[in-house]
Scaffold this active site. Structure first.
Site, PDB file in Angstrom:
ATOM      1  NE  ARG A 196      -4.923   4.781   8.322  1.00 49.85           N
ATOM      2  CZ  ARG A 196      -3.645   5.153   8.297  1.00 49.85           C
ATOM      3  NH1 ARG A 196      -2.706   4.244   8.565  1.00 49.85           N
ATOM      4  NH2 ARG A 196      -3.292   6.389   8.018  1.00 49.85           N
TER       5      ARG A 196
ATOM      6  CD  GLU B 166      -2.973   0.986   2.305  1.00 48.11           C
ATOM      7  OE1 GLU B 166      -3.409   2.001   2.867  1.00 48.11           O
ATOM      8  OE2 GLU B 166      -3.404  -0.157   2.529  1.00 48.11           O
ATOM      9  CE  LYS B 167       0.601   3.456   4.489  1.00 46.33           C
ATOM     10  NZ  LYS B 167      -0.144   2.248   4.867  1.00 46.33           N
TER      11      LYS B 167
ATOM     12  CG  ASP C  93      -2.700  -0.545   5.455  1.00 52.61           C
ATOM     13  OD1 ASP C  93      -1.573  -1.068   5.459  1.00 52.61           O
ATOM     14  OD2 ASP C  93      -2.884   0.670   5.653  1.00 52.61           O
TER      15      ASP C  93
ATOM     16  CE1 TYR D 104      -3.094  -0.859   8.776  1.00 44.26           C
ATOM     17  CE2 TYR D 104      -5.113  -1.701   9.768  1.00 44.26           C
ATOM     18  CZ  TYR D 104      -4.477  -0.943   8.806  1.00 44.26           C
ATOM     19  OH  TYR D 104      -5.207  -0.262   7.881  1.00 44.26           O
TER      20      TYR D 104
END
Length: 834
Positions: free
Chosen positions: A325, A7-8, A102, A323
């Site tokens: 979130r 994702e990043k 994620d 993680y």
């Protein structure tokens, strides 16, 4: 070749480190023996905006709403174009793809949408990363799942994104146009599926405070003697007691004084009429989800939710916590075995208190937090097996890490146990009650006793209750024991208004939204709902409302107060948007969709219907009329409709003034020394009443010409579209400038412009509704009148469409004219709706 798409960049780098080497860094990717790793930057694709579907949507016009894409478009974000091309090229070369977004709804969508956009046909597997330490990544990589298992999660995310687009794009335009019609030319009103009901919570809370009227009331405590010791008990008045208000509070001081005197009179003997003693247990508090971490960090340290999220993200990227979130507060049982290593690291973190707690923890205790049935794609936020050093962290990072570690350690302490005692005393045929507790084992509470805060403040209530202190110490006693009344103690109290929200308590309200749902039945059903918004977006939504100046933070505790714009927006909103009922239900449906219950098409179809209804309501919305102009001068409220202001316009033939509520109101008048010439307009109206038409005729032509060259709106788009101007010109050829109903009567300061009287009254303006014969379309040639009623007007849904012969050919118009100005082209004797 196996291709990992993270994702990043930070996540991609950590995955690459855990693959067989050597590593070779390329432009936008890392090559290893175990595969190639590339990454996005969040969403590298974005949803197309209305004008990217059709150029006509550059102009914000009510008749275009709602805008509903026939086919939803995604476009490559300009800032991510280079990385997108790198990903696309690597997908072409890959044999197998590993989705490394994620482990949540949004993370699932942003990689899937890229794969769909490029038409990928390669097999795709899914890696679920809840932590970025080496052991966690290797374990996750050894247990890849088929990406198809997460199709429903993607559909849920897609439904959420499209619903937000429909509500945001359409209703922001609809209510901004409504604000323009009320004279607020520079105001943009952002409407959101989650944002609007969140703002409404703050507005309603502020009004509760503004309208709150304190009530003084009195409480009486009696001191009683028992052979094993003295204690206090609180008097509970009977329902029939004189001096009580509707809430059961004693508000009459004379009655309170009389009861105080009565209780002191002999005899003073009483009896213990009820005595209960029970052993109670309080389970360990659960580890944190993002929301619960944001709420506690806000109360403990005063941090904003966005600060907490950003800090938790940094700790995650440094592999120190899992993680961030996450909406889950439970842990997978396969991680229970890691507690020994984590607790040892926490002893060496560099914080004396954490070290003491971790050393005393019992790693064999398995709290309720370890529950695989409660785990979805992610789990609660906890420390990882990577050692952390307090000296290497910023103060904010240390504080957030402390909270996460404290909650984790609490899982390895015993449950909190205590004896709860409740007694009732029968004295002078009145009831006194007392309660107390005896701590048997503090257990995990020992970690939190030094951080206790006012419970009422943390819950956001006003603390206005008459409950006894259940921590009070009571002597040993039993039922039917005798007691003696010694003395009384009367306290005067006052009810308190509800507390204003802070960013933390507002976030908690978004999560526990069922408490604010209006419908009682929905409140019950939504008690277990996930709230409104997501763990990752709630802080952003609150921050955006503050940034756009719909809320201000005031005082040392940064209480949230709505601005005037917030009041205006929420007051204009229908209840479907201002109350969270619908949004909470939609969130529940989105979660159900992620579990395979419900379809994307059905959800969007319902959203389109909902948006259409609200756009229609927006067209009739009445917003507070602007009181000042952009220059700070008093605004000229339109004397005809009272819902708009007169704005100065410039045309080819000079300046004139027109109503901001055009085309709903077509009030116009000449300019006189920079002011609207209302007296001149009134004189022309009176002249027409007596049959004089020459002045009106010339004035009419001037206004039409000027209106055709109207200045542009604050959005850079024509304030009146070409279609509106065509209709405007056509109508002016057939009607005079004042054929509209009056909304209020004439007064001496601002006349109310209405239909001209035909009875020769020279003194004022008529307030009567225009007769059917006065409607301009009555003078046009119509065809096939018998069959016209089969076409219901799609704009007002009241009139029927009629085929009309105009100067430039046939067209269709609404029979509800002039209240409805809808017109449609004619093709083969049928109206063209598209």
């Amino acid at each position: 070749m196996r291709l990992y798409i993270a994702e990043k960049p930070s996540m991609g780098a950590e995955i690459a480190k855990c693959l067989p080497g050597p590593m070779r860094r390329g432009d936008g990717f890392i090559e290893t023996q175990g595969g190639v790793v590339t990454w996005g930057f969040g969403h590298i694709l974005r949803q197309a905006e209305p004008q990217e579907y059709d150029e006509k949507y550059k102009s914000w016009r009510a008749e275009d709403l709602p805008i509903v894409p026939a086919e939803w478009k995604l476009l490559v974000d300009a800032s991510c174009a280079k990385q997108f091309n790198i990903i696309k090229g690597l997908i072409d070369k890959a044999d197998e793809i590993v989705h490394a977004g994620d482990p949540d709804r949004e993370g699932q969508l942003l990689i899937d949408e890229v794969l769909d956009f490029v038409g990928n046909t390669k097999p795709v597997r899914r890696i679920l990363l809840n932590a970025l330490d080496e052991k966690s990544i290797k374990e996750a990589n050894s247990s890849l799942r088929e990406n198809s298992e997460f199709f429903n999660l993607k559909q849920s995310a897609l439904a959420r994104a499209r619903a937000d687009w429909l509500i945001g794009m359409n209703l922001s335009r609809a209510y901004t146009l409504a604000a323009q019609r009320a004279g607020h030319r520079r105001l943009v009103l952002p409407v959101g599926r989650v944002k609007t009901p969140t703002l409404a919570l703050v507005v309603r809370r502020e009004r509760e405070i503004e309208n709150f009227k304190p009530v003084d009331y009195y409480t009486i405590k009696g001191k009683f003697h028992h052979e094993n010791g003295d204690f206090y008990a609180t008097w509970k008045p009977k329902d029939i007691q004189a001096g009580l208000d509707s809430e059961g509070r004693l508000v009459d001081k004379a009655v309170a004084d009389a009861k105080m005197a009565e209780f002191l009179e002999s005899p003073t003997n009483g009896v213990i009429s009820a005595y209960t003693k029970s052993k109670k247990q309080e389970q360990q508090r659960l580890p944190f989800s993002l929301s619960s971490l944001q709420v506690l960090a806000g109360k403990r340290f005063g941090y904003d939710p966005q600060q907490v999220l950003d800090t938790a993200q940094k700790l995650y990227e440094r592999k120190l916590t899992t993680y961030p979130r996450s909406d889950c507060e439970y842990l997978p049982t396969n991680q229970f075995k890691d507690n020994g290593a984590i607790l040892k690291h926490l002893q060496n973190f560099g914080d004396e208190q954490l070290a003491k707690w971790a050393a005393a923890a019992d790693g064999s205790i398995k709290s309720r937090a370890w529950n695989d049935k409660k785990i979805s794609a992610h789990h609660a936020i906890i420390p990882t097996r990577v050692p952390a050093g307090a000296e290497k962290l910023t103060p904010m990072e240390r504080n957030i890490y402390f909270l996460v570690a404290q909650a984790y350690i609490a899982q390895f302490y015993p449950v909190h146990t205590y004896n709860q005692t409740k007694i009732e005393i029968d004295y002078k045929d009145e009831l006194f009650t007392a309660s107390g507790r005896v701590e048997l084992d503090l257990g995990w509470k020992a970690l939190y006793t030094s951080q206790t805060k006012d419970k009422h403040e943390e819950n956001g209530d006003n603390g206005d209750n008459n409950e006894e202190d259940d921590t009070a110490s009571l002597p040993m006693m039993k039922k039917k024991d005798g007691v003696a009344y010694l003395e009384g103690e009367m306290s005067q109290k006052a009810t308190k208004p509800p507390m204003r929200f802070t960013t933390s308590t507002l976030l908690a309200a978004m999560k526990d939204i069922h408490k604010f749902v209006k419908d009682p039945e929905s409140k019950k059903k939504l008690k277990d709902v996930y709230g409104i918004g997501t763990e990752a977006t709630r802080a952003t939504i609150i921050d955006d409302l503050i940034r756009r100046k719909f809320m201000n933070q005031t005082g040392k505790k940064k209480y949230l107060q709505p601005t005037q714009s917030a009041y205006m927006l929420i007051d204009a909103m229908p209840e479907e948007l201002s109350y969270p009922d619908f949004t909470a239900i939609w969130e529940d449906k989105l979660h159900s969709m992620a579990d395979g219950d419900g379809s994307l098409n059905d959800f969007i179809e319902n959203q389109v219907k909902f948006t259409t209804e609200l756009c229609q309501k927006a067209y009739g919305a009445k917003l507070q009329v602007a009181s000042t102009t952009e220059g700070g001068e008093a605004a000229n409220v339109c004397p005809r409709c009272k819902s708009g202001v007169l704005l100065k316009r410039h045309g080819k033939n000079g300046d004139f003034w027109g109503c901001s509520a055009f085309p709903k109101c077509r009030m116009t008048c000449d300019d006189k020394d920079g002011k609207p010439d209302l007296e001149g307009a009134k004189a022309r109206n009176q002249s027409r009443s007596f049959g004089g038409g020459s002045n009106f005729s010339s004035g009419k032509r001037r206004i039409v010409t000027a209106a055709a060259n109207i200045e542009e709106s604050p959005f850079g788009n024509p304030y009146i579209s070409e279609e509106e101007m065509a209709a405007f010109n056509q109508e002016f050829q057939l009607m005079d400038s004042f054929t509209a109903s009056a909304s209020s009567g004439y007064n001496e300061t601002i006349p109310s412009f209405g239909t001209p009287r035909s009875n020769g009254n020279q003194g004022g303006w008529s307030k009567e509704e225009p007769k059917a014969s006065a409607a301009p379309m009555e003078h046009l040639s119509t065809e096939n009148k018998k069959d016209d009623s089969k076409y219901l007007c799609p704009k007002c849904r009241e009139g029927s469409l009629r085929r009309i012969k105009g100067r430039n050919g046939n067209f269709w118009g609404c029979s509800n004219y002039p209240r409805c100005t809808a017109t449609f082209d004619d093709e083969k004797n049928m109206p063209v709706f598209n």
